[in-house]
Design a protein around this motif. Structure first.
Motif, PDB file in Angstrom:
ATOM      1  N   ARG A 171       0.833  -1.187  -0.080  1.00  0.00           N
ATOM      2  CA  ARG A 171      -0.221   0.055   0.037  1.00  0.00           C
ATOM      3  C   ARG A 171       0.981   1.123  -0.028  1.00  0.00           C
ATOM      4  NH1 ARG A 171      -3.233  -3.154   3.506  1.00  0.00           N
ATOM      5  NH2 ARG A 171      -2.070  -2.244   5.384  1.00  0.00           N
ATOM      6  N   ALA A 172       1.884   1.062   0.733  1.00  0.00           N
ATOM      7  CA  ALA A 172       2.851   2.521   0.818  1.00  0.00           C
ATOM      8  C   ALA A 172       3.548   2.744  -0.461  1.00  0.00           C
ATOM      9  CB  ALA A 172       3.833   2.236   2.069  1.00  0.00           C
ATOM     10  N   LEU A 173       3.961   1.801  -1.168  1.00  0.00           N
ATOM     11  CA  LEU A 173       4.571   1.722  -2.526  1.00  0.00           C
ATOM     12  C   LEU A 173       3.671   1.980  -3.610  1.00  0.00           C
ATOM     13  CD1 LEU A 173       7.062   1.464  -4.079  1.00  0.00           C
ATOM     14  CD2 LEU A 173       6.445  -1.094  -4.814  1.00  0.00           C
ATOM     15  N   ARG A 174       2.380   1.784  -3.401  1.00  0.00           N
ATOM     16  CA  ARG A 174       1.201   2.227  -4.515  1.00  0.00           C
ATOM     17  C   ARG A 174       0.942   3.595  -4.169  1.00  0.00           C
ATOM     18  NH1 ARG A 174      -2.212  -2.758  -3.245  1.00  0.00           N
ATOM     19  NH2 ARG A 174      -1.478  -4.116  -4.879  1.00  0.00           N
ATOM     20  N   ASN A 175       1.002   4.109  -3.039  1.00  0.00           N
ATOM     21  CA  ASN A 175       0.712   5.561  -2.628  1.00  0.00           C
ATOM     22  C   ASN A 175       1.942   6.461  -3.088  1.00  0.00           C
ATOM     23  OD1 ASN A 175      -1.563   5.013  -1.176  1.00  0.00           O
ATOM     24  ND2 ASN A 175      -0.856   4.822   0.659  1.00  0.00           N
ATOM     25  N   LYS A 176       3.234   5.901  -2.845  1.00  0.00           N
ATOM     26  CA  LYS A 176       4.314   6.516  -3.426  1.00  0.00           C
ATOM     27  C   LYS A 176       4.491   6.767  -5.017  1.00  0.00           C
ATOM     28  CE  LYS A 176       9.188   7.122  -2.919  1.00  0.00           C
ATOM     29  NZ  LYS A 176       9.313   8.161  -2.172  1.00  0.00           N
ATOM     30  N   ILE A 177       3.917   5.651  -5.690  1.00  0.00           N
ATOM     31  CA  ILE A 177       3.890   5.762  -7.196  1.00  0.00           C
ATOM     32  C   ILE A 177       2.816   6.570  -7.633  1.00  0.00           C
ATOM     33  CG2 ILE A 177       3.459   4.285  -9.041  1.00  0.00           C
ATOM     34  CD1 ILE A 177       4.822   2.036  -7.521  1.00  0.00           C
ATOM     35  N   ALA A 178       1.693   6.620  -6.865  1.00  0.00           N
ATOM     36  CA  ALA A 178       0.403   7.457  -7.303  1.00  0.00           C
ATOM     37  C   ALA A 178       0.895   8.992  -6.957  1.00  0.00           C
ATOM     38  CB  ALA A 178      -0.644   7.061  -6.484  1.00  0.00           C
ATOM     39  N   ARG A 179       1.522   9.429  -5.891  1.00  0.00           N
ATOM     40  CA  ARG A 179       2.124  10.685  -5.826  1.00  0.00           C
ATOM     41  C   ARG A 179       2.986  10.993  -6.901  1.00  0.00           C
ATOM     42  NH1 ARG A 179       2.171   8.826  -0.423  1.00  0.00           N
ATOM     43  NH2 ARG A 179       4.057   8.519  -0.417  1.00  0.00           N
ATOM     44  N   HIS A 180       3.798  10.142  -7.140  1.00  0.00           N
ATOM     45  CA  HIS A 180       4.865  10.412  -8.277  1.00  0.00           C
ATOM     46  C   HIS A 180       4.225  10.602  -9.616  1.00  0.00           C
ATOM     47  CE1 HIS A 180       8.585  10.195 -10.607  1.00  0.00           C
ATOM     48  NE2 HIS A 180       7.945   9.233 -11.542  1.00  0.00           N
ATOM     49  N   GLU A 181       3.141   9.884  -9.953  1.00  0.00           N
ATOM     50  CA  GLU A 181       2.394   9.984 -11.303  1.00  0.00           C
ATOM     51  C   GLU A 181       1.657  11.243 -11.250  1.00  0.00           C
ATOM     52  OE1 GLU A 181       0.078   6.565 -11.728  1.00  0.00           O
ATOM     53  OE2 GLU A 181       1.657   5.393 -12.526  1.00  0.00           O
ATOM     54  N   ILE A 182       1.113  11.703 -10.134  1.00  0.00           N
ATOM     55  CA  ILE A 182       0.325  12.936  -9.964  1.00  0.00           C
ATOM     56  C   ILE A 182       1.078  14.280 -10.415  1.00  0.00           C
ATOM     57  CG2 ILE A 182      -0.744  14.489  -8.317  1.00  0.00           C
ATOM     58  CD1 ILE A 182      -2.090  11.879  -7.082  1.00  0.00           C
ATOM     59  N   ALA A 183       2.430  14.106  -9.668  1.00  0.00           N
ATOM     60  CA  ALA A 183       3.357  15.171  -9.842  1.00  0.00           C
ATOM     61  C   ALA A 183       3.765  15.360 -11.328  1.00  0.00           C
ATOM     62  CB  ALA A 183       4.649  14.853  -9.141  1.00  0.00           C
ATOM     63  N   ARG A 184       4.015  14.083 -12.056  1.00  0.00           N
ATOM     64  CA  ARG A 184       4.235  14.193 -13.468  1.00  0.00           C
ATOM     65  C   ARG A 184       3.259  14.682 -14.317  1.00  0.00           C
ATOM     66  NH1 ARG A 184       7.006   8.702 -15.518  1.00  0.00           N
ATOM     67  NH2 ARG A 184       7.376   9.971 -17.145  1.00  0.00           N
TER      68      ARG A 184
END
Length: 56
Positions: free
Chosen positions: A31-44
């Protein structure tokens, strides 16, 4: 056999408990990794990049 000796059933029960704990910890990490990936995608996306999500 000594009365202090652990039975196979007690050992199996302990191993099952340890397995359940490890699975729980893995779920938290996923879950933590999914959240980190999602935040990265949102920033991009906010920066104007067109991306394909790697999260299902």
């Amino acid at each position: 056999m000594s009365s202090d000796a652990e039975t196979i059933y007690e050992r199996v029960a302990k191993l099952e408990d340890e397995t359940a704990l490890l699975r729980s910890e893995i779920d938290i990490l996923k879950r933590a990794l999914r959240n980190k990936i999602a935040r990265h995608e949102i920033a991009r996306i906010k920066s104007g990049e067109d991306i394909d999500s790697i999260i299902d």
